[in-house]
Scaffold this motif. Structure first.
Motif, PDB file in Angstrom:
ATOM      1  N   LEU A  21      51.420 -80.052 -14.329  1.00 15.39           N
ATOM      2  CA  LEU A  21      51.799 -80.951 -15.417  1.00 15.39           C
ATOM      3  C   LEU A  21      51.545 -82.380 -14.956  1.00 15.39           C
ATOM      4  O   LEU A  21      52.118 -82.824 -13.956  1.00 15.39           O
ATOM      5  N   ALA A  53      57.013 -84.970 -21.375  1.00 15.75           N
ATOM      6  CA  ALA A  53      56.892 -84.084 -20.215  1.00 15.75           C
ATOM      7  C   ALA A  53      58.075 -83.121 -20.145  1.00 15.75           C
ATOM      8  O   ALA A  53      57.900 -81.930 -19.846  1.00 15.75           O
ATOM      9  N   PHE A  57      57.995 -79.160 -20.046  1.00 19.58           N
ATOM     10  CA  PHE A  57      58.645 -78.515 -18.910  1.00 19.58           C
ATOM     11  C   PHE A  57      59.688 -77.495 -19.374  1.00 19.58           C
ATOM     12  O   PHE A  57      59.752 -76.379 -18.856  1.00 19.58           O
ATOM     13  N   LYS A  61      58.469 -74.149 -17.926  1.00 12.42           N
ATOM     14  CA  LYS A  61      58.769 -74.399 -16.514  1.00 12.42           C
ATOM     15  C   LYS A  61      58.455 -73.218 -15.608  1.00 12.42           C
ATOM     16  O   LYS A  61      58.092 -73.416 -14.452  1.00 12.42           O
ATOM     17  N   ILE A  64      54.821 -73.712 -14.525  1.00 11.41           N
ATOM     18  CA  ILE A  64      54.417 -74.957 -13.872  1.00 11.41           C
ATOM     19  C   ILE A  64      54.651 -74.871 -12.365  1.00 11.41           C
ATOM     20  O   ILE A  64      55.761 -74.662 -11.903  1.00 11.41           O
ATOM     21  N   VAL A  67      54.260 -80.849 -10.581  1.00  9.38           N
ATOM     22  CA  VAL A  67      54.259 -81.972 -11.525  1.00  9.38           C
ATOM     23  C   VAL A  67      53.702 -83.182 -10.796  1.00  9.38           C
ATOM     24  O   VAL A  67      54.105 -83.476  -9.667  1.00  9.38           O
ATOM     25  N   MET A  94      56.767 -81.883  -6.671  1.00  4.92           N
ATOM     26  CA  MET A  94      56.327 -83.024  -7.467  1.00  4.92           C
ATOM     27  C   MET A  94      55.617 -84.050  -6.605  1.00  4.92           C
ATOM     28  O   MET A  94      56.019 -84.304  -5.468  1.00  4.92           O
TER      29      MET A  94
END
Length: 140
Positions: A21, A53, A57, A61, A64, A67, A94
């Motif tokens: 993402l 976002a 998410f 999620k 994903i 991120v 992330m």
């Protein structure tokens, strides 16, 4: 031997179809990052701000894997977005990117290995290697 090491430093690392993402308010930057990721064999979701976002998410999620978010965005920046997402998914990986140096709480999160940092401007080799490293963190 030295040239082999140098070659590894400049190689793009391809993905294995993981879903990333990308959250970036600058449209040109968002499109550029998404294009690079698609060329590197990643599935890409994109949002122009933290609120959009979060909607993505919340719906996806489980799919994903990573991120990538800009630190400074209108409405909701990367740091706030990270905190909210991390509460919902403690294992979230992330990458925070910014043209500004990290400071304060962002540095604390980086020091604890909770997220990684990408300094803008970002080249495709650095991006690909940073993604691979982030995806491998905590993997057994």
């Amino acid at each position: 031997m030295a040239s082999e090491i140098e070659n590894r430093k400049v190689m793009k690392v391809k993905g294995d179809g993981e879903t990333i993402l990308v959250v970036e308010d600058d449209e040109m930057m968002r499109k550029a990052v998404c294009e690079i990721l698609e060329e590197l064999n990643y599935n890409v979701l994109a949002a122009e701000d933290g609120h959009k976002a979060l909607k993505i998410f919340n719906r996806q999620k489980a799919k994903i894997d990573l991120v990538i978010a800009d630190l400074v965005m209108p409405k909701m920046g990367g740091e706030e977005l990270y905190k909210i997402m991390r509460e919902k998914s403690p294992e979230l990986k992330m990458l925070i990117m910014s043209g500004y140096p990290p400071k304060g709480e962002t540095i604390e999160q980086l020091d604890r290995g909770m997220c990684s940092w990408l300094q803008k401007p970002i080249d495709s080799v650095t991006l690909s290697q940073s993604i691979k490293e982030s995806l491998q963190q905590g993997a057994s």
